[in-house]
Design an enzyme around this catalytic site. Structure first.
Site, mmCIF file in Angstrom:
data_model
loop_
_atom_site.group_PDB
_atom_site.id
_atom_site.type_symbol
_atom_site.label_atom_id
_atom_site.label_comp_id
_atom_site.label_asym_id
_atom_site.label_seq_id
_atom_site.Cartn_x
_atom_site.Cartn_y
_atom_site.Cartn_z
ATOM 1 N N LYS A 13 0.816 -1.220 0.000
ATOM 2 C CA LYS A 13 0.000 0.000 0.000
ATOM 3 C C LYS A 13 0.845 1.264 0.000
ATOM 4 O O LYS A 13 0.558 2.208 -0.739
ATOM 5 C CB LYS A 13 -0.939 0.013 1.214
ATOM 6 N N ARG A 88 -9.512 2.733 9.246
ATOM 7 C CA ARG A 88 -9.064 1.398 9.630
ATOM 8 C C ARG A 88 -10.214 0.490 10.066
ATOM 9 O O ARG A 88 -10.005 -0.718 10.238
ATOM 10 C CB ARG A 88 -8.037 1.467 10.770
ATOM 11 N N ARG A 127 11.663 -11.017 4.756
ATOM 12 C CA ARG A 127 12.527 -9.836 4.873
ATOM 13 C C ARG A 127 13.687 -10.100 5.824
ATOM 14 O O ARG A 127 13.541 -10.737 6.863
ATOM 15 C CB ARG A 127 11.732 -8.649 5.431
ATOM 16 N N ARG A 161 13.357 -9.233 11.788
ATOM 17 C CA ARG A 161 12.764 -8.473 12.885
ATOM 18 C C ARG A 161 11.607 -9.260 13.490
ATOM 19 O O ARG A 161 10.943 -10.038 12.804
ATOM 20 C CB ARG A 161 12.254 -7.116 12.387
ATOM 21 N N ARG A 172 -1.244 -10.146 12.535
ATOM 22 C CA ARG A 172 -1.599 -8.881 11.876
ATOM 23 C C ARG A 172 -2.679 -9.101 10.821
ATOM 24 O O ARG A 172 -3.572 -8.269 10.639
ATOM 25 C CB ARG A 172 -0.348 -8.265 11.240
#
Length: 219
Positions: A13, A88, A127, A161, A172
């Protein structure tokens, strides 16, 4: 054009918002930028938001909404804007509807970036970030380092991370499905939702989005 951008974490996004805002010649308004700007400038809303954040609490919807309304009232947003990260939830969406109606304007489209859940997990959980410089980011599948676990740019150690772990990503996603995804149905009832695939190269997704928005505007 006045557009809301929605999609799960990992849909790209932020990247697409920047490209689309540039192509459409409207400001990119993100929740993160709103909070940082208000807090750094010491505005009344910024101080209020910081008080909640410092106490470890979520910033109430009414504070976030007030920040967004203030930003949308700025001169550069007179001809449109692209909202990223707001609304949201359905209550924020309804409040946005009311705010825009008060100003005599309405949204032109809600762009829904669609990505399969497994792809989201692959994108985020893959990542790897350099311990020496967090701007040095690699991906085990899409942009792997020459030597596993070693930053190509400075030789630092690459690590995953905590926010990028598969468990955290799936949590999430659950939050997204529970809190944010329902706004798609809210806007679909208004005939505003345009859904596109967010798979492929960044430029391909941008072109797909622009074409879909143009079709929607012409309809």
């Amino acid at each position: 054009m006045r557009i809301v951008l929605v999609g799960p974490p990992g849909a790209g996004k932020g990247t697409q918002a920047a490209y689309l805002a540039k192509n459409l010649k409207v400001p990119h308004i993100s929740t993160g930028d709103l909070f940082r700007a208000n807090i750094s400038q010491g505005t009344t809303l910024g101080k209020l938001a910081k008080s909640y954040m410092d106490a470890g609490n979520l910033v109430p919807d009414e504070v976030t909404i007030a920040m967004a309304q203030d930003r949308m009232a700025q001169p550069d947003a007179a001809n449109g804007f692209l909202l990223d990260g707001f609304p949201r939830n359905v209550s924020q969406a309804k409040a946005l509807d009311e705010a825009l109606a008060t100003d005599g304007v309405k949204l032109d489209a809600v762009l829904d970036l669609e990505v399969p859940e497994d792809e989201v997990v692959t994108r985020i959980a893959g990542r790897r970030v350099c311990r020496n410089d967090s701007a040095h980011v690699f991906h085990v599948t899409y942009s792997p380092p020459k030597t596993e676990g070693v930053c190509d740019l400075c030789g630092g150690e690459l690590y995953q991370r905590d926010d990028d772990s598969e468990e955290t990503v799936r949590t999430r996603l659950e939050v997204y499905h529970t809190q944010t995804e329902p706004i798609i149905d809210h806007y679909r009832a208004q005939g505003l939702v345009v859904t596109i695939s967010a798979l492929g190269k960044v430029t391909e997704v941008t072109e797909r989005a622009m074409a879909a928005l143009e079709r929607g505007r012409a309809a």
